[in-house]
Design an enzyme around this catalytic site. Structure first.
Site, short mmCIF file in Angstrom:
data_model
loop_
_atom_site.label_atom_id
_atom_site.label_comp_id
_atom_site.label_asym_id
_atom_site.label_seq_id
_atom_site.Cartn_x
_atom_site.Cartn_y
_atom_site.Cartn_z
N GLY A 146 0.82 -1.20 0.00
CA GLY A 146 0.00 0.00 0.00
C GLY A 146 0.85 1.25 0.00
N CYS A 147 0.45 2.24 0.80
CA CYS A 147 1.15 3.53 0.81
C CYS A 147 2.60 3.41 1.24
CB CYS A 147 0.41 4.50 1.73
SG CYS A 147 -1.27 4.90 1.20
N ALA A 148 2.96 2.38 1.97
CA ALA A 148 4.35 2.20 2.41
C ALA A 148 5.26 1.75 1.28
CB ALA A 148 4.41 1.19 3.56
#
Length: 354
Positions: A146-148
């Site tokens: 995801g955003c990581a």
């Protein structure tokens, strides 16, 4: 008698961005939201501040705004994902190779990061059909960050470069977040997603070779908190990926992320005062506020992070690389601290020495 080879730091030889052609203006999205959500959550007037307070003006999408007003099956969404993800990745990859003065055949390994669609064969294999990479290129597709994924993917690419210092690694990051919007889902999370998510891609060439130039990629770290699987992610519904995120994320950032970040910096002999710039993933306006508080910065100090959110929205993993490019193009110096937060719930941190 044995000898130990000293490997130079991986260098970020190039960093390029791309996004699909359709522009979503926040006022147009809000107008459609007024029609779609008028009978839920107490009426649209109670919901309108979500669009205003997002501090987003434009985003990009691989489909026009009218597409979002109708129901679509998971298979239809994923077909669009496969077609458009490869197209936008090819643009970003071509730009990154051009910046580095390289051809596709010069690349020895590909790290491909994405969480917004299902691709088997993976996106890197599909891109190999569109660009003349060598058939012996090593592939590392990464799903679920995801955003990581922007920071963690960059760290994995740097690790590969260190392990094979004579080779060149191509990092590919693409997220088509907007395709996951489901018109019939009246949940608060889905509403927030309409005000937040956009589509975009980034590509970078990384190498430890003697001829490699560019910012040096330094130490990295990840931290996954226990019992936080429900903070962020996807649920799989019959018609697509259903967004999951907790309203507690800004609080988690302010209360729990700071000690992790401080410990990482201390391990590298640094304090926040030593950092030349904070390259933070703009998860949303409240998250940016929390990050500024976390690093004891004045409100509004994360100017590049805020500008990327304003112009592109939250593009999940790709977004932090948009911020990094903006800061490097603006002449950022010294150690830069990259930070992201994604499903797990996981923090990704990395130092880039500009």
């Amino acid at each position: 008698m044995s000898t130990t080879r000293t490997t130079a730091a991986p260098r970020l030889q190039s960093l390029a961005l791309a996004w699909p052609p359709h522009v979503l203006r926040q006022e147009d999205v809000a107008a459609n939201g007024a029609e779609m959500f008028a009978t839920t959550h107490g009426g649209f007037e109670r919901l309108a501040p979500i669009y205003r307070n997002a501090l987003i003006e434009t985003r990009h999408s691989c489909v026009p705004i009218e597409w979002y007003l109708k129901p679509h099956s998971f298979s239809e969404r994923n077909d669009l994902f496969l077609e458009n993800a490869v197209t936008v990745l090819a643009e970003a990859a071509g730009k990154a190779l051009d910046q580095a003065g390289l051809e596709a055949g010069d690349i020895d390994a590909i790290v491909a990061v994405c969480t917004t669609g299902i691709a088997t064969p993976a996106l890197d294999a599909r891109l190999m059909q569109a660009m003349p990479f060598r058939p012996d290129v090593r592939r590392l597709p990464i799903f679920g960050l995801g955003c990581a994924g922007g920071v963690v993917g960059l760290a994995r690419a740097a690790d590969l470069a260190r392990a094979h210092p004579d080779e060149r690694v191509l990092l590919l990051v693409v997220e088509l977040c907007a395709l996951t919007f489901r018109a019939q889902d009246r949940s608060k999370s889905n509403l927030v997603a309409t005000a937040l998510f956009g589509d975009g891609a980034a590509a970078a060439v990384i190498s430890c070779r003697d001829d490699a130039t560019g910012p040096a990629l330094g130490a990295s770290r990840e931290h996954t908190w226990p019992d936080t699987l429900d903070v962020m992610g996807w649920d799989v519904a019959d018609d697509g990926l259903k967004v999951v995120f907790s309203s507690d994320i800004p609080t988690l950032v302010q209360n729990d992320f700071r000690p992790v970040a401080m410990d990482f910096l201390a391990a590298e002999g640094l304090t926040p005062a030593d950092i030349g710039g904070f390259v933070c993933h703009p998860g949303g306006a409240k998250v940016i506020d929390a990050l500024e508080a976390c690093f004891e910065l004045s409100k509004g100090a994360l100017t590049h992070t805020r500008a990327v959110l304003r112009d592109h929205g939250n593009m999940s993993a790709a977004t932090v690389l948009f911020v990094l490019k903006a800061m490097l193009d603006d002449g950022a110096k010294g150690p830069l601290l990259l930070t992201t937060l994604g499903p797990g719930f996981t923090a990704g941190l990395m130092l880039v020495h500009a």
